[in-house]
Design a protein around this motif. Structure first.
Motif, PDB file in Angstrom:
ATOM      1  N   ALA A 127       0.832  -1.212   0.000  1.00 15.71           N
ATOM      2  CA  ALA A 127       0.000   0.000   0.000  1.00 15.71           C
ATOM      3  C   ALA A 127       0.864   1.259   0.000  1.00 15.71           C
ATOM      4  O   ALA A 127       0.524   2.252  -0.637  1.00 15.71           O
ATOM      5  N   THR A 128       1.986   1.196   0.688  1.00 15.01           N
ATOM      6  CA  THR A 128       2.889   2.345   0.789  1.00 15.01           C
ATOM      7  C   THR A 128       3.788   2.479  -0.430  1.00 15.01           C
ATOM      8  O   THR A 128       4.211   3.574  -0.781  1.00 15.01           O
ATOM      9  N   HIS A 129       4.094   1.344  -1.077  1.00 15.34           N
ATOM     10  CA  HIS A 129       5.013   1.319  -2.219  1.00 15.34           C
ATOM     11  C   HIS A 129       4.370   0.575  -3.388  1.00 15.34           C
ATOM     12  O   HIS A 129       4.714  -0.573  -3.665  1.00 15.34           O
ATOM     13  N   PRO A 130       3.423   1.217  -4.103  1.00 15.33           N
ATOM     14  CA  PRO A 130       2.786   0.521  -5.231  1.00 15.33           C
ATOM     15  C   PRO A 130       3.783   0.222  -6.347  1.00 15.33           C
ATOM     16  O   PRO A 130       4.819   0.883  -6.450  1.00 15.33           O
ATOM     17  N   ASP A 131       3.446  -0.762  -7.146  1.00 16.46           N
ATOM     18  CA  ASP A 131       4.305  -1.200  -8.252  1.00 16.46           C
ATOM     19  C   ASP A 131       5.701  -1.543  -7.764  1.00 16.46           C
ATOM     20  O   ASP A 131       6.704  -0.982  -8.204  1.00 16.46           O
ATOM     21  N   VAL A 171       3.919  -5.572  -7.986  1.00 14.55           N
ATOM     22  CA  VAL A 171       2.689  -5.801  -7.230  1.00 14.55           C
ATOM     23  C   VAL A 171       2.118  -4.461  -6.784  1.00 14.55           C
ATOM     24  O   VAL A 171       2.867  -3.556  -6.406  1.00 14.55           O
ATOM     25  N   ARG A 172       0.796  -4.369  -6.849  1.00 13.11           N
ATOM     26  CA  ARG A 172       0.107  -3.171  -6.365  1.00 13.11           C
ATOM     27  C   ARG A 172      -1.234  -3.572  -5.782  1.00 13.11           C
ATOM     28  O   ARG A 172      -1.736  -4.668  -6.069  1.00 13.11           O
ATOM     29  N   GLN A 173      -1.820  -2.693  -4.963  1.00 19.40           N
ATOM     30  CA  GLN A 173      -3.143  -2.958  -4.411  1.00 19.40           C
ATOM     31  C   GLN A 173      -4.169  -2.995  -5.534  1.00 19.40           C
ATOM     32  O   GLN A 173      -4.069  -2.229  -6.491  1.00 19.40           O
ATOM     33  N   ALA A 174      -5.152  -3.862  -5.383  1.00 17.85           N
ATOM     34  CA  ALA A 174      -6.265  -3.893  -6.327  1.00 17.85           C
ATOM     35  C   ALA A 174      -7.111  -2.638  -6.117  1.00 17.85           C
ATOM     36  O   ALA A 174      -7.179  -2.103  -5.007  1.00 17.85           O
ATOM     37  N   ASP A 175      -7.729  -2.176  -7.184  1.00 22.63           N
ATOM     38  CA  ASP A 175      -8.561  -0.979  -7.084  1.00 22.63           C
ATOM     39  C   ASP A 175      -9.789  -1.219  -6.214  1.00 22.63           C
ATOM     40  O   ASP A 175     -10.207  -0.343  -5.474  1.00 22.63           O
ATOM     41  N   ASP A 176     -10.358  -2.395  -6.318  1.00 21.96           N
ATOM     42  CA  ASP A 176     -11.554  -2.724  -5.547  1.00 21.96           C
ATOM     43  C   ASP A 176     -11.171  -3.494  -4.298  1.00 21.96           C
ATOM     44  O   ASP A 176     -10.260  -4.324  -4.323  1.00 21.96           O
TER      45      ASP A 176
END
Length: 154
Positions: A46-50, A94-99
């Motif tokens: 969450a703090t470091h997307p992608d 890796v990144r958080q999903a939008d939903d």
């Protein structure tokens, strides 16, 4: 309070948080300690997307194998997405999903009332409210959030 007491309080609060969370699919026996590791990894993402698994391992101090396992669990739950790194197609970012996934909603909705009562050895509403209010105050001042704005309040 000194630094050691603060550290020990933090560990106690982490354990209480883990106890308050609903069991993951397959049960805690199947994945001992996995809730804690998965939350650490999810927080880092969450703090470091992608970000790559190796980078998460470096930042968190967790072994890469445990980070990979946590990322796999988060993907399975629909909490994160992985895509090839455009600059190096061999690694995944890796990144958080939008939903928000069902599992995330379930975990965030979990109250702490029963866990606090068990830890304090009482179900006295006044004492439980005092401790919950103290935790809310800490969250506002140390994390910059108002827990009453979201789910999870006892």
């Amino acid at each position: 309070m000194n630094a050691v007491e603060l550290f020990l309080l933090g560990r106690t609060l982490m354990k209480l948080g883990e106890d308050a969370m609903p069991e993951p699919p397959g049960g805690a026996d199947r994945h001992p300690g996995s809730t804690r590791l998965t939350l650490i990894v999810a927080s880092d993402i969450a703090t470091h997307p992608d970000t790559a698994v190796g980078e998460i391992a470096t930042r968190t101090g967790l072994p890469q194998s445990q980070v990979s396992t946590a990322v796999a669990r988060l993907k399975e739950a629909g909490s994160v997405l992985a895509a090839p790194d455009p600059s190096d197609r061999r690694r995944m970012l890796v990144r958080q999903a939008d939903d928000r996934s069902e599992r995330v909603a379930q975990v965030r909705a979990a109250g702490i009332g029963r866990t606090l009562a068990s830890a304090l050895g009482t179900d006295d509403p006044e004492r439980l409210d005092q401790v919950a209010s103290a935790l809310d105050l800490l969250a506002r001042h140390l994390m910059g959030v108002d827990p009453k704005d979201g789910p999870g309040h006892p």
